[in-house]
Design an enzyme around this catalytic site. Structure first.
Site, PDB file in Angstrom:
ATOM      1  N   GLY A 313      44.193  34.063  42.983  1.00  0.00           N
ATOM      2  CA  GLY A 313      42.952  33.988  44.041  1.00  0.00           C
ATOM      3  C   GLY A 313      42.153  35.254  43.677  1.00  0.00           C
ATOM      4  O   GLY A 313      41.786  35.547  42.418  1.00  0.00           O
ATOM      5  N   GLU A 314      41.288  35.818  44.567  1.00  0.00           N
ATOM      6  CA  GLU A 314      40.209  36.817  44.371  1.00  0.00           C
ATOM      7  C   GLU A 314      39.169  36.646  43.678  1.00  0.00           C
ATOM      8  O   GLU A 314      38.022  37.479  43.518  1.00  0.00           O
ATOM      9  CB  GLU A 314      41.008  38.178  43.632  1.00  0.00           C
ATOM     10  CG  GLU A 314      42.196  38.595  44.113  1.00  0.00           C
ATOM     11  CD  GLU A 314      42.607  39.727  43.323  1.00  0.00           C
ATOM     12  OE1 GLU A 314      42.096  40.075  42.206  1.00  0.00           O
ATOM     13  OE2 GLU A 314      43.955  40.054  43.548  1.00  0.00           O
TER      14      GLU A 314
END
Length: 356
Positions: A313-314
């Site tokens: 993610g991120e």
């Protein structure tokens, strides 16, 4: 209720055709750059100019939020990690920071629903502290889902008005793959076991708890599945609603987006329902190892740029893919044509094959 979104016009078809013509004139065999050519044509169509311009202000926005369901054993990490990671982003120590520096992008963090007080620099658009536990209660109130969609829309406007020419949505929130999977399995009409992954790395018992939570969340989501705003309110969360508004508004503002993993793509599924045609402005950066991500990509008919077995993610997968998109722009914009370079083409008129 559309929250101000209507059908979205696609990228410029005439400019795409001009880009295809230019590709045929560049010093290479026809179609020899494969998908890079298609990507370059897409960027030209999005920008409305051929040859396209290299991205000068690629911007990542990481939407941070906690989820009540994380308190019920569906994640390998405690909810406190979300706020700690927000601080890490601000300190420049996360994967998204390192990858953005390499890819030529900058990072913004937006606390939408972190279950803690965060730096005022990132909490301007905060809607609430944590979203409800979707396996047993609504994630948001009607007022909160409206506020969250508006927050995402405002963030997109702020970035585009400040000059962003490419946007990436990232996510941070312990437990957020559970609502993501609820959204995707509901909208693609799949059973929980076909969609559930390990998220942050839960063990078998944690996986079983996650399946049960997703099953219960889907039971609550199905009656509102055809209403994107109600679906976000019941079965998602403030961060998802903000990402949905962000992605829909970016398309409305004719700004290309690289999607990240399963969480962002879950929001994209809802954004496409909220603003029909928005997906024409998006690329899939990568394919997550989460099974639900492939379901969502297939539903949106998006082919990932890279496959690196990532699940962080991120915005990390989208950032890893960004140099590929930059390469597509560079080849279309910076290569010489056969005429400019004085290079013969393969056409019989240019090469008389009957002469020895």
């Amino acid at each position: 209720m559309t929250h101000g979104f209507g059908p979205v016009a696609p990228p410029d078809a005439q400019i795409r055709a001009a880009a295809e013509q230019r590709q045929a004139q560049l010093t290479k065999p026809a179609a020899s750059l494969g998908r890079l050519e298609q990507l370059g044509n897409w960027v030209a169509a999005c920008q409305g100019v051929c040859p396209p311009n290299q991205f000068e202000r690629a911007r990542v926005v990481v939407f941070a939020g906690d989820h009540g369901v994380a308190r019920h054993g569906v994640s390998a990490y405690p909810s406190e990690v979300t706020a700690q990671m927000v601080a890490n982003f601000l300190g420049g120590g996360a994967a998204v920071n390192a990858l953005a520096a390499v890819a030529g992008a900058t990072v913004r963090v937006a606390d939408i629903s972190v279950d803690a007080d965060t730096d005022p620099a990132v909490s301007k658009h905060k809607v609430r502290r944590s979203s409800g536990s979707i396996d047993r209660e609504d994630a948001l109130t009607p007022a909160e889902v409206t506020a969250a969609i508006a927050a995402g829309k405002a963030i997109a406007d702020e970035e585009i008005d400040a000059g962003a020419d490419l946007l990436i949505a990232g996510d941070m929130g312990i437990g957020n793959t559970t609502p993501a999977t609820v959204l995707i399995a509901t909208l693609t009409d799949k059973e929980p076991v076909a969609a559930v992954g390990r998220g942050t790395g839960v063990d078998d018992d944690g996986w079983a708890r996650k399946v049960a939570a997703i099953r219960d969340g889907m039971r609550r989501a199905r009656p509102v599945a055809k209403d994107p705003v109600d679906l976000l309110r019941v079965a998602a969360g403030a961060d998802f609603a903000a990402m949905t508004g962000f992605l829909a508004q970016a398309a409305t503002r004719r700004t290309p987006v690289i999607l990240d993993g399963v969480v962002v793509t879950a929001a994209a599924l809802v954004a496409e329902d909220l603003a029909a045609g928005a997906s024409a402005w998006w690329l899939a950066g990568h394919r997550s190892t989460e099974p639900a991500h492939t379901l969502a990509l297939n539903h949106l008919r998006l082919e990932p740029l890279i496959e690196m077995s990532m699940r962080l993610g991120e915005g990390s997968g989208a950032l890893t893919a960004l140099p590929v998109l930059r390469a597509a722009v560079a080849t279309l914009a910076d290569m010489s044509t056969f005429a400019e370079a004085g290079v013969s083409t393969s056409e019989p008129a240019a090469l008389d094959l009957h002469k020895s």
